[in-house]
Design a protein around this motif. Structure first.
Motif, PDB file in Angstrom:
ATOM      1  N   LYS A 103       0.815  -1.206   0.000  1.00  0.00           N
ATOM      2  CA  LYS A 103       0.000   0.000   0.000  1.00  0.00           C
ATOM      3  C   LYS A 103       0.851   1.260   0.000  1.00  0.00           C
ATOM      4  O   LYS A 103       0.610   2.187  -0.781  1.00  0.00           O
ATOM      5  CB  LYS A 103      -0.928  -0.001   1.221  1.00  0.00           C
ATOM      6  N   GLN A 104       1.882   1.310   0.852  1.00  0.00           N
ATOM      7  CA  GLN A 104       2.696   2.525   0.947  1.00  0.00           C
ATOM      8  C   GLN A 104       3.511   2.756  -0.318  1.00  0.00           C
ATOM      9  O   GLN A 104       3.798   3.900  -0.687  1.00  0.00           O
ATOM     10  CB  GLN A 104       3.627   2.461   2.159  1.00  0.00           C
ATOM     11  N   GLU A 107       1.026   4.206  -2.855  1.00  0.00           N
ATOM     12  CA  GLU A 107       0.727   5.592  -2.494  1.00  0.00           C
ATOM     13  C   GLU A 107       1.860   6.526  -2.908  1.00  0.00           C
ATOM     14  O   GLU A 107       1.619   7.636  -3.397  1.00  0.00           O
ATOM     15  CB  GLU A 107       0.468   5.697  -0.993  1.00  0.00           C
ATOM     16  N   GLN A 108       3.093   6.082  -2.703  1.00  0.00           N
ATOM     17  CA  GLN A 108       4.243   6.887  -3.086  1.00  0.00           C
ATOM     18  C   GLN A 108       4.306   7.077  -4.601  1.00  0.00           C
ATOM     19  O   GLN A 108       4.549   8.181  -5.099  1.00  0.00           O
ATOM     20  CB  GLN A 108       5.537   6.231  -2.591  1.00  0.00           C
TER      21      GLN A 108
END
Length: 254
Positions: A103-104, A107-108
């Motif tokens: 997820k991160q 998102e990045q």
């Protein structure tokens, strides 16, 4: 199954801009290292792990004509910066490119490549399908991929196992649960940055210790800095079954 090392260098690549060290001035082609990435061909599936700043040239140099998916290990620029260059595959294959990441990571990427995901897209931007993954195994076109959680200092990173092949980059710690997932691998790829201690990467000695514990038939080191030393000298010093990878190295696996 065929694995091609597209790049085996660390975040600055080798040679490093402005550096006059023996490695950066070496004439040995194995000492010319672009940013770390691999191309995996298994059954009918073609996947790339990470699209660093050198992605375009890596695709051209290795004559990659078809790409089905991108796997991201983590969100650092030396592993994501080339994402825009998936566009030729969009045009040729006439479909969105599936990209898999935590997820991160997604998102990045969404923030750094905001123009790709804007509601009002500029004509010709990359067509991307973001697919969130975690530590659970998943499949792409019937091929099972097993995520391998590791730590890059305090940053969670994913390696990947496909059949008897495992790839881990940007790590300085491997949890016991991941060692369990590495049991039985025949080929291990592991980062080995340099000889001296580093806050977020395995040193050569630490990588050798991991290789000894995993006991793969063959281990190849990647994500290599110019500080490690010249390829020929370091490779000669390693024990049987352990080698330095280099850009363009191809492994044909059973």
């Amino acid at each position: 199954m065929k694995v091609t090392f597209l790049g085996t260098g660390t975040s600055q690549g080798v040679p490093v801009i402005g550096c006059e060290c023996p490695v950066c001035k070496s004439l040995d082609f194995r000492d010319k290292r672009t940013r770390s990435s691999i191309f995996i061909q298994v059954e009918e599936l073609n996947v790339v792990v990470d699209t660093g700043p050198d992605f375009r040239m890596q695709m051209l140099q290795n004559q990659v004509k078809k790409l089905d998916a991108v796997l991201f290990t983590h969100e650092h620029k030396d592993h994501t910066a080339g994402l825009d260059d998936i566009r030729p595959f969009n045009f040729k294959q006439k479909k969105d490119m599936p990209v898999y990441g935590r997820k991160q990571v997604l998102e990045q990427i969404s923030a750094e490549f905001a123009y790709v995901f804007s509601q009002k897209k500029y004509p010709g931007v990359p067509q991307v399908n973001r697919i969130e993954i975690d530590e659970r195994p998943f499949k792409i076109d019937g091929v099972e991929i097993v995520p391998l959680p590791v730590w890059h200092y305090k940053l969670p990173v994913l390696g990947f196992r496909i059949k008897d092949f495992a790839y881990i980059t940007d790590a300085n710690s491997i949890p016991e649960e991941t060692f369990e997932k590495l049991k039985g691998v025949k080929v291990l790829v592991l980062n080995a940055l340099q000889k001296t201690p580093h806050i977020s990467h395995f040193t050569l000695e630490e990588a050798v210790e991991v290789a000894r514990r995993v006991k793969a038939e063959n281990t190849y080191f990647t994500h290599i800095s110019h500080k490690l030393g010249e390829h020929a000298e370091i490779d000669e010093s390693l024990e049987n079954g352990i080698s330095l990878a280099y850009d363009g190295l191809v492994l044909n696996l059973d």
